[in-house]
Design a protein around this motif. Structure first.
Motif, mmCIF file in Angstrom:
data_model
loop_
_atom_site.group_PDB
_atom_site.id
_atom_site.type_symbol
_atom_site.label_atom_id
_atom_site.label_comp_id
_atom_site.label_asym_id
_atom_site.label_seq_id
_atom_site.Cartn_x
_atom_site.Cartn_y
_atom_site.Cartn_z
ATOM 1 N N THR A 233 0.839 -1.192 0.000
ATOM 2 C CA THR A 233 0.000 0.000 0.000
ATOM 3 C C THR A 233 0.880 1.250 0.000
ATOM 4 O OG1 THR A 233 -0.120 0.131 2.407
ATOM 5 C CG2 THR A 233 -1.853 -1.134 1.309
ATOM 6 N N MET A 234 0.305 2.350 -0.482
ATOM 7 C CA MET A 234 1.022 3.624 -0.457
ATOM 8 C C MET A 234 -0.007 4.753 -0.468
ATOM 9 S SD MET A 234 3.903 5.113 -3.156
ATOM 10 C CE MET A 234 4.919 3.655 -3.007
ATOM 11 N N THR A 235 0.265 5.798 0.299
ATOM 12 C CA THR A 235 -0.586 6.987 0.309
ATOM 13 C C THR A 235 0.100 8.068 -0.512
ATOM 14 O OG1 THR A 235 -1.437 6.425 2.493
ATOM 15 C CG2 THR A 235 -1.714 8.697 1.775
ATOM 16 N N ILE A 236 -0.693 8.708 -1.380
ATOM 17 C CA ILE A 236 -0.200 9.776 -2.246
ATOM 18 C C ILE A 236 -0.890 11.067 -1.840
ATOM 19 C CG2 ILE A 236 -0.055 10.599 -4.639
ATOM 20 C CD1 ILE A 236 1.589 8.063 -4.111
ATOM 21 N N SER A 237 -0.140 12.135 -1.695
ATOM 22 C CA SER A 237 -0.715 13.429 -1.347
ATOM 23 C C SER A 237 -1.504 13.990 -2.526
ATOM 24 C CB SER A 237 0.392 14.406 -0.956
ATOM 25 O OG SER A 237 -0.142 15.713 -0.828
ATOM 26 N N SER A 238 -2.675 14.506 -2.249
ATOM 27 C CA SER A 238 -3.503 15.101 -3.313
ATOM 28 C C SER A 238 -2.885 16.375 -3.871
ATOM 29 C CB SER A 238 -4.912 15.393 -2.796
ATOM 30 O OG SER A 238 -4.860 16.333 -1.742
ATOM 31 N N THR A 239 -1.910 16.946 -3.178
ATOM 32 C CA THR A 239 -1.258 18.165 -3.664
ATOM 33 C C THR A 239 0.011 17.859 -4.469
ATOM 34 O OG1 THR A 239 0.008 18.414 -1.616
ATOM 35 C CG2 THR A 239 -2.140 19.530 -1.739
ATOM 36 N N ALA A 240 0.382 16.587 -4.533
ATOM 37 C CA ALA A 240 1.584 16.211 -5.280
ATOM 38 C C ALA A 240 1.368 16.454 -6.771
ATOM 39 C CB ALA A 240 1.918 14.747 -5.027
ATOM 40 N N ASN A 241 2.404 16.927 -7.437
ATOM 41 C CA ASN A 241 2.335 17.146 -8.877
ATOM 42 C C ASN A 241 3.598 16.595 -9.511
ATOM 43 O OD1 ASN A 241 1.189 17.988 -11.290
ATOM 44 N ND2 ASN A 241 2.203 19.984 -11.202
ATOM 45 N N ASN A 242 3.415 15.787 -10.534
ATOM 46 C CA ASN A 242 4.519 15.136 -11.236
ATOM 47 C C ASN A 242 5.361 14.274 -10.295
ATOM 48 O OD1 ASN A 242 3.833 16.184 -13.772
ATOM 49 N ND2 ASN A 242 4.857 18.110 -13.270
ATOM 50 N N LEU A 243 4.692 13.583 -9.388
ATOM 51 C CA LEU A 243 5.352 12.658 -8.467
ATOM 52 C C LEU A 243 5.421 11.290 -9.128
ATOM 53 C CD1 LEU A 243 6.414 11.845 -5.613
ATOM 54 C CD2 LEU A 243 4.028 11.355 -5.041
ATOM 55 N N LEU A 244 6.619 10.780 -9.330
ATOM 56 C CA LEU A 244 6.802 9.475 -9.953
ATOM 57 C C LEU A 244 6.923 8.411 -8.871
ATOM 58 C CD1 LEU A 244 7.235 7.947 -12.654
ATOM 59 C CD2 LEU A 244 9.686 8.222 -12.253
ATOM 60 N N THR A 245 6.070 7.401 -8.932
ATOM 61 C CA THR A 245 6.183 6.264 -8.022
ATOM 62 C C THR A 245 6.472 5.029 -8.855
ATOM 63 O OG1 THR A 245 3.805 5.824 -8.069
ATOM 64 C CG2 THR A 245 4.619 7.221 -6.291
ATOM 65 N N SER A 246 7.182 4.111 -8.264
ATOM 66 C CA SER A 246 7.544 2.906 -8.984
ATOM 67 C C SER A 246 7.265 1.690 -8.115
ATOM 68 C CB SER A 246 9.026 2.962 -9.359
ATOM 69 O OG SER A 246 9.376 1.895 -10.196
ATOM 70 N N LEU A 247 6.612 0.716 -8.699
ATOM 71 C CA LEU A 247 6.363 -0.557 -8.027
ATOM 72 C C LEU A 247 7.258 -1.587 -8.673
ATOM 73 C CD1 LEU A 247 2.465 -0.517 -8.054
ATOM 74 C CD2 LEU A 247 4.006 0.258 -6.259
ATOM 75 N N LYS A 248 7.409 -2.718 -8.013
ATOM 76 C CA LYS A 248 8.148 -3.784 -8.668
ATOM 77 C C LYS A 248 7.295 -5.037 -8.686
ATOM 78 C CE LYS A 248 10.928 -5.584 -4.868
ATOM 79 N NZ LYS A 248 12.229 -6.099 -4.545
ATOM 80 N N VAL A 249 7.301 -5.652 -9.849
ATOM 81 C CA VAL A 249 6.647 -6.937 -10.032
ATOM 82 C C VAL A 249 7.766 -7.959 -10.108
ATOM 83 C CG1 VAL A 249 5.166 -8.324 -11.519
ATOM 84 C CG2 VAL A 249 4.710 -5.871 -11.246
ATOM 85 N N ASP A 250 7.738 -8.922 -9.204
ATOM 86 C CA ASP A 250 8.770 -9.955 -9.131
ATOM 87 C C ASP A 250 8.202 -11.299 -9.508
ATOM 88 O OD1 ASP A 250 10.798 -8.261 -8.107
ATOM 89 O OD2 ASP A 250 10.045 -8.522 -6.077
ATOM 90 N N ILE A 251 8.972 -12.057 -10.280
ATOM 91 C CA ILE A 251 8.614 -13.451 -10.470
ATOM 92 C C ILE A 251 9.625 -14.281 -9.703
ATOM 93 C CG2 ILE A 251 7.413 -13.176 -12.668
ATOM 94 C CD1 ILE A 251 9.933 -14.264 -14.044
ATOM 95 N N ASN A 252 9.137 -15.307 -9.082
ATOM 96 C CA ASN A 252 9.987 -16.210 -8.311
ATOM 97 C C ASN A 252 9.806 -17.596 -8.901
ATOM 98 O OD1 ASN A 252 10.966 -14.619 -5.739
ATOM 99 N ND2 ASN A 252 8.889 -13.963 -6.241
ATOM 100 N N VAL A 253 10.818 -18.017 -9.633
ATOM 101 C CA VAL A 253 10.761 -19.301 -10.313
ATOM 102 C C VAL A 253 12.190 -19.822 -10.421
ATOM 103 C CG1 VAL A 253 10.835 -18.208 -12.585
ATOM 104 C CG2 VAL A 253 9.898 -20.492 -12.378
#
Length: 162
Positions: free
Chosen positions: A45-65
């Motif tokens: 989970t992550m909370t983003i401020s409604s006043t943020a502008n041009n805020l880049l967030t990055s998630l990671k998708v991992d495969i485990n095999v």
């Protein structure tokens, strides 16, 4: 004679303990799965401020095999579900190079999903301002979505704009 019985008992116990060790079978966890989390791998989970502008967030998708089973590219699809308070292009934009589906080439075990959060003067805090990214499927037949187990942890990531 008493000493000989003690020695025999000790020898018998040692043999029994060694014999039981030989029968122990190591059980390995080898279920392939795909998961999604923040960049640190610690949160869903992550909370983003409604006043943020041009805020880049990055998630990671991992495969485990295991490498033995990762012989072909693996494609993972995800969906984006926005609450009624968020609109794509107005409140957020998913970077085009990270749109679904993600293709994991042999030897690649982690790929990003990047979102750019934008300021929206019409933001309504009383609406549903959640954005859910949900892993849907994988091209690997027996790959589990989320962590293995009944709760399927890390199969979704939830942003909340406040």
């Amino acid at each position: 004679m008493r000493i000989d019985i003690k020695k025999a008992m000790i020898a018998l116990l040692v043999l029994l303990s060694l014999h039981s060790c030989e029968k122990h079978q190591e059980i390995l966890f080898d279920t392939p799965f795909v998961s999604i989390s923040d960049e640190t791998g610690t949160s869903s989970t992550m909370t983003i401020s409604s006043t943020a502008n041009n805020l880049l967030t990055s998630l990671k998708v991992d495969i485990n095999v295991s490498a033995a089973r990762f012989t072909d590219d693996i494609t993972v699809e995800y969906e984006v579900v926005a609450g009624d308070g968020l609109r794509e292009g107005v409140d957020y934009v998913i970077q085009s190079s990270t749109l679904s589906p993600l293709v994991f080439e042999k030897g690649t075990f982690s790929l990003p999903v990047r979102l750019l959060w934008k300021y929206n003067a019409g933001f309504d805090p009383d609406k549903d301002n959640t954005l859910i990214i949900r892993l849907k499927s994988s091209s690997m037949e027996d790959m589990v979505i989320g962590y293995p187990g009944p709760s399927a942890l890390r199969s979704t990531f939830i942003f909340t704009k406040k």
